[in-house]
Design a protein around this motif. Structure first.
Motif, mmCIF file in Angstrom:
data_model
loop_
_atom_site.group_PDB
_atom_site.id
_atom_site.type_symbol
_atom_site.label_atom_id
_atom_site.label_comp_id
_atom_site.label_asym_id
_atom_site.label_seq_id
_atom_site.Cartn_x
_atom_site.Cartn_y
_atom_site.Cartn_z
ATOM 1 N N ALA A 66 69.012 -2.050 -12.051
ATOM 2 C CA ALA A 66 69.089 -3.448 -12.456
ATOM 3 C C ALA A 66 68.148 -3.658 -13.637
ATOM 4 O O ALA A 66 66.984 -3.263 -13.591
ATOM 5 C CB ALA A 66 68.690 -4.352 -11.295
ATOM 6 N N GLY A 67 68.662 -4.250 -14.703
ATOM 7 C CA GLY A 67 67.854 -4.541 -15.892
ATOM 8 C C GLY A 67 67.514 -6.015 -15.955
ATOM 9 O O GLY A 67 68.300 -6.868 -15.524
ATOM 10 N N PHE A 68 66.344 -6.325 -16.495
ATOM 11 C CA PHE A 68 65.857 -7.698 -16.572
ATOM 12 C C PHE A 68 65.580 -8.073 -18.021
ATOM 13 O O PHE A 68 65.436 -7.212 -18.887
ATOM 14 C CB PHE A 68 64.607 -7.857 -15.696
ATOM 15 N N THR A 69 65.508 -9.365 -18.309
ATOM 16 C CA THR A 69 65.390 -9.833 -19.686
ATOM 17 C C THR A 69 64.102 -9.412 -20.374
ATOM 18 O O THR A 69 64.037 -9.400 -21.599
ATOM 19 C CB THR A 69 65.517 -11.366 -19.757
ATOM 20 N N ASP A 70 63.078 -9.045 -19.613
ATOM 21 C CA ASP A 70 61.820 -8.604 -20.236
ATOM 22 C C ASP A 70 61.779 -7.098 -20.475
ATOM 23 O O ASP A 70 60.752 -6.547 -20.851
ATOM 24 C CB ASP A 70 60.620 -9.037 -19.391
ATOM 25 N N GLY A 71 62.916 -6.412 -20.260
ATOM 26 C CA GLY A 71 62.968 -4.966 -20.480
ATOM 27 C C GLY A 71 62.639 -4.150 -19.243
ATOM 28 O O GLY A 71 62.762 -2.934 -19.253
ATOM 29 N N ASP A 72 62.197 -4.807 -18.195
ATOM 30 C CA ASP A 72 61.882 -4.134 -16.938
ATOM 31 C C ASP A 72 63.178 -3.666 -16.280
ATOM 32 O O ASP A 72 64.260 -4.179 -16.566
ATOM 33 C CB ASP A 72 61.147 -5.110 -16.027
ATOM 34 N N GLU A 90 80.810 -4.773 -10.849
ATOM 35 C CA GLU A 90 80.639 -5.914 -11.753
ATOM 36 C C GLU A 90 80.466 -7.216 -10.975
ATOM 37 O O GLU A 90 79.671 -8.074 -11.361
ATOM 38 C CB GLU A 90 81.827 -6.001 -12.709
ATOM 39 N N ALA A 91 81.184 -7.371 -9.872
ATOM 40 C CA ALA A 91 81.016 -8.552 -9.020
ATOM 41 C C ALA A 91 79.613 -8.584 -8.426
ATOM 42 O O ALA A 91 79.014 -9.655 -8.291
ATOM 43 C CB ALA A 91 82.072 -8.563 -7.918
ATOM 44 N N LEU A 92 79.094 -7.413 -8.080
ATOM 45 C CA LEU A 92 77.726 -7.320 -7.570
ATOM 46 C C LEU A 92 76.745 -7.789 -8.634
ATOM 47 O O LEU A 92 75.789 -8.504 -8.335
ATOM 48 C CB LEU A 92 77.421 -5.881 -7.154
ATOM 49 N N ALA A 93 76.995 -7.413 -9.883
ATOM 50 C CA ALA A 93 76.119 -7.841 -10.972
ATOM 51 C C ALA A 93 76.119 -9.363 -11.106
ATOM 52 O O ALA A 93 75.068 -9.980 -11.268
ATOM 53 C CB ALA A 93 76.550 -7.188 -12.280
ATOM 54 N N GLN A 94 77.282 -9.973 -11.012
ATOM 55 C CA GLN A 94 77.369 -11.435 -11.114
ATOM 56 C C GLN A 94 76.654 -12.106 -9.947
ATOM 57 O O GLN A 94 75.948 -13.097 -10.128
ATOM 58 C CB GLN A 94 78.821 -11.871 -11.172
ATOM 59 N N ALA A 95 76.816 -11.558 -8.752
ATOM 60 C CA ALA A 95 76.162 -12.125 -7.574
ATOM 61 C C ALA A 95 74.646 -11.939 -7.635
ATOM 62 O O ALA A 95 73.897 -12.731 -7.067
ATOM 63 C CB ALA A 95 76.721 -11.491 -6.308
ATOM 64 N N ALA A 98 72.703 -12.201 -10.204
ATOM 65 C CA ALA A 98 72.045 -13.024 -11.214
ATOM 66 C C ALA A 98 71.097 -14.058 -10.618
ATOM 67 O O ALA A 98 70.044 -14.331 -11.185
ATOM 68 C CB ALA A 98 73.097 -13.703 -12.085
ATOM 69 N N ASP A 99 71.428 -14.617 -9.483
ATOM 70 C CA ASP A 99 70.584 -15.657 -8.886
ATOM 71 C C ASP A 99 69.617 -15.121 -7.834
ATOM 72 O O ASP A 99 68.814 -15.886 -7.295
ATOM 73 C CB ASP A 99 71.464 -16.733 -8.242
ATOM 74 N N VAL A 100 69.705 -13.820 -7.552
ATOM 75 C CA VAL A 100 68.911 -13.258 -6.462
ATOM 76 C C VAL A 100 67.776 -12.366 -6.964
ATOM 77 O O VAL A 100 66.651 -12.458 -6.492
ATOM 78 C CB VAL A 100 69.813 -12.451 -5.499
ATOM 79 N N LEU A 101 68.065 -11.507 -7.926
ATOM 80 C CA LEU A 101 67.086 -10.530 -8.392
ATOM 81 C C LEU A 101 66.209 -11.103 -9.500
ATOM 82 O O LEU A 101 66.701 -11.788 -10.399
ATOM 83 C CB LEU A 101 67.794 -9.281 -8.914
ATOM 84 N N VAL A 102 64.923 -10.809 -9.444
ATOM 85 C CA VAL A 102 63.983 -11.161 -10.509
ATOM 86 C C VAL A 102 63.107 -9.948 -10.785
ATOM 87 O O VAL A 102 62.845 -9.135 -9.905
ATOM 88 C CB VAL A 102 63.090 -12.376 -10.151
ATOM 89 N N GLY A 103 62.660 -9.815 -12.023
ATOM 90 C CA GLY A 103 61.794 -8.707 -12.403
ATOM 91 C C GLY A 103 60.433 -8.823 -11.757
ATOM 92 O O GLY A 103 59.977 -9.920 -11.432
ATOM 93 N N ASP A 104 59.761 -7.682 -11.593
ATOM 94 C CA ASP A 104 58.466 -7.723 -10.918
ATOM 95 C C ASP A 104 57.297 -7.856 -11.889
ATOM 96 O O ASP A 104 56.189 -8.132 -11.479
ATOM 97 C CB ASP A 104 58.278 -6.509 -10.001
ATOM 98 N N PRO A 136 64.355 -13.054 -15.395
ATOM 99 C CA PRO A 136 65.692 -13.137 -14.813
ATOM 100 C C PRO A 136 66.457 -11.819 -14.930
ATOM 101 O O PRO A 136 66.252 -11.045 -15.867
ATOM 102 C CB PRO A 136 66.386 -14.221 -15.642
ATOM 103 N N PHE A 137 67.355 -11.603 -13.975
ATOM 104 C CA PHE A 137 68.253 -10.452 -13.991
ATOM 105 C C PHE A 137 69.160 -10.557 -15.210
ATOM 106 O O PHE A 137 69.641 -11.633 -15.555
ATOM 107 C CB PHE A 137 69.088 -10.455 -12.709
#
Length: 80
Positions: free
Chosen positions: A15-21, A40-45, A47-53, A58-59
């Motif tokens: 999983a990639g995050f907007t800060d490069g993490d 791809e559906a997993l990726a869309q789902a 978006a609201d669950v995963l966050v970078g550490d 955001p995912f």
């Protein structure tokens, strides 16, 4: 004690995050006929669950996804 083996089958995706993490996430025993559309559906789902550490970024995307099959053998090296 005898040698033992263990078989592992996992869906691993990065999983990639907007800060490069990025973060590797493993899902055990995936079905054998998983499709790209389902990932791809997993990726869309996600978006609201995963966050970078690092900074709670955001995912952004799933960078890669693969099914990993491996067999691990634990050797008994004790002397009798």
């Amino acid at each position: 004690m005898a040698d033992t083996t263990k078989h592992i089958r996992e869906l691993k995706f990065i999983a990639g995050f907007t800060d490069g993490d990025d973060r590797t996430i493993s899902y055990p025993d995936p079905k054998s006929n998983i499709t790209t559309a389902e990932v791809e559906a997993l990726a869309q789902a996600s978006a609201d669950v995963l966050v970078g550490d690092k900074a709670g970024a955001p995912f952004k995307e799933i960078r890669s996804a693969q099914i990993v099959d491996q067999t691990i053998t634990y050797l008994d090296l004790t002397t009798g």
